[in-house]
Design a protein around this motif. Structure first.
Motif, PDB file in Angstrom:
ATOM      1  N   THR A  89       0.828  -1.207   0.000  1.00  0.00           N
ATOM      2  CA  THR A  89       0.000   0.000   0.000  1.00  0.00           C
ATOM      3  C   THR A  89       0.865   1.260   0.000  1.00  0.00           C
ATOM      4  OG1 THR A  89      -0.171  -0.147   2.433  1.00  0.00           O
ATOM      5  CG2 THR A  89      -1.950  -1.111   1.135  1.00  0.00           C
ATOM      6  N   GLY A  90       2.054   1.178   0.598  1.00  0.00           N
ATOM      7  CA  GLY A  90       2.988   2.301   0.527  1.00  0.00           C
ATOM      8  C   GLY A  90       3.420   2.572  -0.903  1.00  0.00           C
ATOM      9  N   LEU A  91       3.692   1.510  -1.661  1.00  0.00           N
ATOM     10  CA  LEU A  91       4.028   1.668  -3.075  1.00  0.00           C
ATOM     11  C   LEU A  91       2.860   2.271  -3.846  1.00  0.00           C
ATOM     12  CD1 LEU A  91       5.874  -1.711  -3.784  1.00  0.00           C
ATOM     13  CD2 LEU A  91       6.914   0.553  -3.587  1.00  0.00           C
ATOM     14  N   PHE A  95       3.315   5.729  -5.730  1.00  0.00           N
ATOM     15  CA  PHE A  95       3.200   5.801  -7.196  1.00  0.00           C
ATOM     16  C   PHE A  95       2.266   6.937  -7.590  1.00  0.00           C
ATOM     17  CE2 PHE A  95       1.921   4.793 -11.455  1.00  0.00           C
ATOM     18  CZ  PHE A  95       3.042   4.209 -12.026  1.00  0.00           C
ATOM     19  N   ALA A  96       1.130   7.021  -6.914  1.00  0.00           N
ATOM     20  CA  ALA A  96       0.185   8.098  -7.219  1.00  0.00           C
ATOM     21  C   ALA A  96       0.805   9.461  -6.920  1.00  0.00           C
ATOM     22  CB  ALA A  96      -1.104   7.909  -6.421  1.00  0.00           C
ATOM     23  N   TYR A  97       1.517   9.554  -5.802  1.00  0.00           N
ATOM     24  CA  TYR A  97       2.114  10.842  -5.409  1.00  0.00           C
ATOM     25  C   TYR A  97       3.187  11.281  -6.392  1.00  0.00           C
ATOM     26  CZ  TYR A  97       4.370  14.430  -2.606  1.00  0.00           C
ATOM     27  OH  TYR A  97       4.899  15.619  -2.175  1.00  0.00           O
ATOM     28  N   ARG A  98       4.002  10.326  -6.867  1.00  0.00           N
ATOM     29  CA  ARG A  98       5.065  10.675  -7.821  1.00  0.00           C
ATOM     30  C   ARG A  98       4.491  11.156  -9.149  1.00  0.00           C
ATOM     31  NH1 ARG A  98      10.122   8.327  -6.903  1.00  0.00           N
ATOM     32  NH2 ARG A  98      10.776   9.474  -8.762  1.00  0.00           N
ATOM     33  N   ASN A 296      -7.162  -0.651   7.876  1.00  0.00           N
ATOM     34  CA  ASN A 296      -6.246   0.505   7.956  1.00  0.00           C
ATOM     35  C   ASN A 296      -4.912   0.286   7.247  1.00  0.00           C
ATOM     36  OD1 ASN A 296      -8.005   2.207   9.376  1.00  0.00           O
ATOM     37  ND2 ASN A 296      -7.366   1.351  11.339  1.00  0.00           N
ATOM     38  N   TYR A 297      -4.796  -0.767   6.435  1.00  0.00           N
ATOM     39  CA  TYR A 297      -3.562  -0.940   5.671  1.00  0.00           C
ATOM     40  C   TYR A 297      -3.391   0.184   4.647  1.00  0.00           C
ATOM     41  CZ  TYR A 297      -2.865  -5.636   7.558  1.00  0.00           C
ATOM     42  OH  TYR A 297      -2.648  -6.709   8.398  1.00  0.00           O
ATOM     43  N   GLY A 298      -4.502   0.618   4.067  1.00  0.00           N
ATOM     44  CA  GLY A 298      -4.432   1.700   3.095  1.00  0.00           C
ATOM     45  C   GLY A 298      -3.967   3.004   3.716  1.00  0.00           C
ATOM     46  N   PHE A 299      -4.444   3.293   4.915  1.00  0.00           N
ATOM     47  CA  PHE A 299      -4.020   4.517   5.598  1.00  0.00           C
ATOM     48  C   PHE A 299      -2.577   4.393   6.095  1.00  0.00           C
ATOM     49  CE2 PHE A 299      -8.722   4.470   6.339  1.00  0.00           C
ATOM     50  CZ  PHE A 299      -9.010   5.505   5.457  1.00  0.00           C
ATOM     51  N   ASP A 300      -2.172   3.185   6.503  1.00  0.00           N
ATOM     52  CA  ASP A 300      -0.771   2.974   6.876  1.00  0.00           C
ATOM     53  C   ASP A 300       0.152   3.217   5.681  1.00  0.00           C
ATOM     54  OD1 ASP A 300      -1.409   2.335   9.472  1.00  0.00           O
ATOM     55  OD2 ASP A 300      -1.456   0.175   9.130  1.00  0.00           O
ATOM     56  N   GLY A 301      -0.348   2.880   4.490  1.00  0.00           N
ATOM     57  CA  GLY A 301       0.449   3.095   3.291  1.00  0.00           C
ATOM     58  C   GLY A 301       0.767   4.565   3.057  1.00  0.00           C
ATOM     59  N   ILE A 302      -0.156   5.455   3.453  1.00  0.00           N
ATOM     60  CA  ILE A 302       0.099   6.886   3.331  1.00  0.00           C
ATOM     61  C   ILE A 302       1.285   7.287   4.207  1.00  0.00           C
ATOM     62  CG2 ILE A 302      -0.885   9.182   3.693  1.00  0.00           C
ATOM     63  CD1 ILE A 302      -3.642   7.949   3.174  1.00  0.00           C
ATOM     64  N   SER A 303       1.299   6.761   5.426  1.00  0.00           N
ATOM     65  CA  SER A 303       2.401   7.058   6.346  1.00  0.00           C
ATOM     66  C   SER A 303       3.720   6.519   5.816  1.00  0.00           C
ATOM     67  CB  SER A 303       2.105   6.446   7.720  1.00  0.00           C
ATOM     68  OG  SER A 303       0.846   6.862   8.214  1.00  0.00           O
ATOM     69  N   VAL A 304       3.692   5.304   5.286  1.00  0.00           N
ATOM     70  CA  VAL A 304       4.917   4.681   4.770  1.00  0.00           C
ATOM     71  C   VAL A 304       5.457   5.465   3.578  1.00  0.00           C
ATOM     72  CG1 VAL A 304       5.775   2.635   3.560  1.00  0.00           C
ATOM     73  CG2 VAL A 304       4.410   2.372   5.632  1.00  0.00           C
ATOM     74  N   ALA A 305       4.571   5.886   2.677  1.00  0.00           N
ATOM     75  CA  ALA A 305       5.012   6.662   1.518  1.00  0.00           C
ATOM     76  C   ALA A 305       5.596   8.001   1.951  1.00  0.00           C
ATOM     77  CB  ALA A 305       3.834   6.881   0.564  1.00  0.00           C
ATOM     78  N   VAL A 307       7.032   8.767   4.959  1.00  0.00           N
ATOM     79  CA  VAL A 307       8.327   8.568   5.618  1.00  0.00           C
ATOM     80  C   VAL A 307       9.377   8.097   4.616  1.00  0.00           C
ATOM     81  CG1 VAL A 307       9.536   7.236   7.400  1.00  0.00           C
ATOM     82  CG2 VAL A 307       7.228   8.091   7.837  1.00  0.00           C
ATOM     83  N   GLY A 308       8.968   7.278   3.649  1.00  0.00           N
ATOM     84  CA  GLY A 308       9.908   6.739   2.666  1.00  0.00           C
ATOM     85  C   GLY A 308      10.228   7.674   1.526  1.00  0.00           C
ATOM     86  N   GLY A 309       9.650   8.871   1.529  1.00  0.00           N
ATOM     87  CA  GLY A 309       9.966   9.833   0.475  1.00  0.00           C
ATOM     88  C   GLY A 309       9.435   9.443  -0.886  1.00  0.00           C
ATOM     89  N   SER A 310       8.470   8.509  -0.926  1.00  0.00           N
ATOM     90  CA  SER A 310       7.833   8.059  -2.173  1.00  0.00           C
ATOM     91  C   SER A 310       8.842   7.482  -3.165  1.00  0.00           C
ATOM     92  CB  SER A 310       7.041   9.203  -2.827  1.00  0.00           C
ATOM     93  OG  SER A 310       5.958   9.590  -2.004  1.00  0.00           O
ATOM     94  N   THR A 311       9.906   6.880  -2.661  1.00  0.00           N
ATOM     95  CA  THR A 311      10.854   6.150  -3.505  1.00  0.00           C
ATOM     96  C   THR A 311      10.736   4.658  -3.200  1.00  0.00           C
ATOM     97  OG1 THR A 311      12.655   6.296  -1.883  1.00  0.00           O
ATOM     98  CG2 THR A 311      12.442   8.101  -3.470  1.00  0.00           C
ATOM     99  N   GLY A 312      11.180   3.832  -4.142  1.00  0.00           N
ATOM    100  CA  GLY A 312      11.044   2.399  -3.955  1.00  0.00           C
ATOM    101  C   GLY A 312      11.760   1.887  -2.715  1.00  0.00           C
TER     102      GLY A 312
END
Length: 385
Positions: A89-91, A95-98, A296-305, A307-312
């Protein structure tokens, strides 16, 4: 002219590397502050902070600091297991953010993917290796379909994708629950789930003798990370999507199909979340679910993206970090520490990364003082050189 282009290109590369390093620094500072605050809160509540450290280390390494001779790989495997859906979900969000979009519809896309995977796993008979692949592809298609409408309305009607995604989350939960009740075989003993999926569709455990459910879905997540990086960074298609996100009118002037790119971006993001739903069904639950709430996996993905700077690689590391906190919540309770401590750490990390510009200003101010002090020390006593 060529020399000017080389200088400009080298400067751009240098700026990008500096941005990456600054974001990494901010993320590391956020993690350190979050852990420090958790230790201070543990002390304030009259508990031993060493127990908190023991729970985190045990979840990450399998070793118990209070009994170094004991080792249980189950804790490490559970850490990886918890990280898989969050990475996916972070990916999706990244992906959408990039590409200039905000995918807050991960919950609905996960539910759509879970239902599609369960349907193929229950109703279609296929050989063992092909069956889970077919389920994952069906989940990706369902997630992409759930991402199509927000992308289409954003591209052709200018409607904010956030509003549509939130609505699609609830539509997905109720529509998929209805589909499961009507078209899939329900377990008569519970009436709130389907019967077990076919064994040929299951994602098998990596270590069959382990009590952990850690399965081969982790390989799917790693492949997704590599594909994310390759598509976004190394292909003309990814460049076209990113260009559309940066400036739609400039991309249109350059001959790019802006509306198509926006729609495809949301569909690909939805497909990644849909795959996360398939991995949950095939590797953990092993039955179809009737959803009455969000995981809440989808919302956790927002946090991961974030913190991860939206990079792989950033999403992979951030997903592992958040997966660690989820896995550690059970160990915290063994030491009489509230599991909400792990959620608090995550919240502090997210908050600090969200206000990263303030941290950047503080770092710049600190570095400026350091440079000024160094210049004063190096300046000759006689005055100007």
């Amino acid at each position: 002219m060529k020399s000017k282009l080389k200088v400009t290109r080298s400067k751009r590369v240098k700026d990008n590397s500096e941005n990456k390093h600054s974001h990494l620094t901010i993320s590391l500072i956020a993690v350190a502050v979050g852990l420090l605050f958790a230790f201070l809160l543990t002390i304030a509540t009259g508990r031993n902070p060493f127990d908190l450290l023991t729970a985190l280390v045990r979840s990450m390494t399998g070793f118990n600091l209070q009994n170094p001779d004991s080792f249980n790989i189950m804790y490490v495997l559970n850490w990886f297991l918890n990280a898989v859906p969050i990475i996916m979900t972070g990916l999706s969000v990244a992906f959408a953010y990039r590409t200039g979009l905000f995918n807050i519809g991960g919950e609905g896309q996960i539910i759509a993917g879970s239902t599609a995977a369960a349907a193929v796993a229950l109703l279609v008979e296929l050989p063992p290796i092909i069956h889970p692949i077919a389920c994952i592809l069906a989940a990706a298609a369902a997630g992409a379909l759930w991402g199509f409408l927000p992308g289409f309305l954003k591209a052709y009607r200018g409607i904010n994708e956030v509003v549509i995604c939130i609505m699609m989350n609830y539509c997905g939960m109720y529509a998929c629950s209805w589909f499961t009740k009507v078209f899939l075989p329900i377990d008569p003993n519970t009436n709130d789930r389907t019967i077990a999926i076919m064994e040929s569709a299951e994602l098998k455990q990596v270590f069959s003798n382990s009590t952990s459910q850690f399965n081969w879905g982790f390989i799917v997540a790693l492949i997704a990370v590599v594909l994310f990086w390759f598509v976004i960074e190394k292909t003309t298609f990814g460049y076209s999507l990113r260009a559309t996100g940066f400036n739609k009118e400039a991309a249109r002037f350059a001959g790019m199909k802006v509306e198509r790119n926006i729609t495809l971006s949301m569909m690909i993001a939805g497909a990644l979340s849909g795959i996360a739903g398939a991995l949950l069904i095939l590797g953990i639950y092993r039955y179809g679910r009737i959803f009455t709430f969000f995981d809440n996996y989808g919302f956790d993905g927002i946090s991961v993206a974030l913190v991860g700077g939206s990079t792989g690689i950033g999403v992979l590391l951030a997903g592992m970090l958040f997966g660690l906190f989820k896995a550690a919540s059970g160990n915290l309770q063994l030491f009489n520490i509230p599991k909400e401590i792990s959620e608090l750490i995550q919240a502090i990390i997210i908050y600090l990364v969200a206000i990263q510009y303030a941290i950047v200003l503080l770092l710049d101010k600190f570095n400026a003082r350091k440079r000024k002090k160094k210049e004063i020390e190096e300046k000759p006593e006689g005055g100007n050189v």
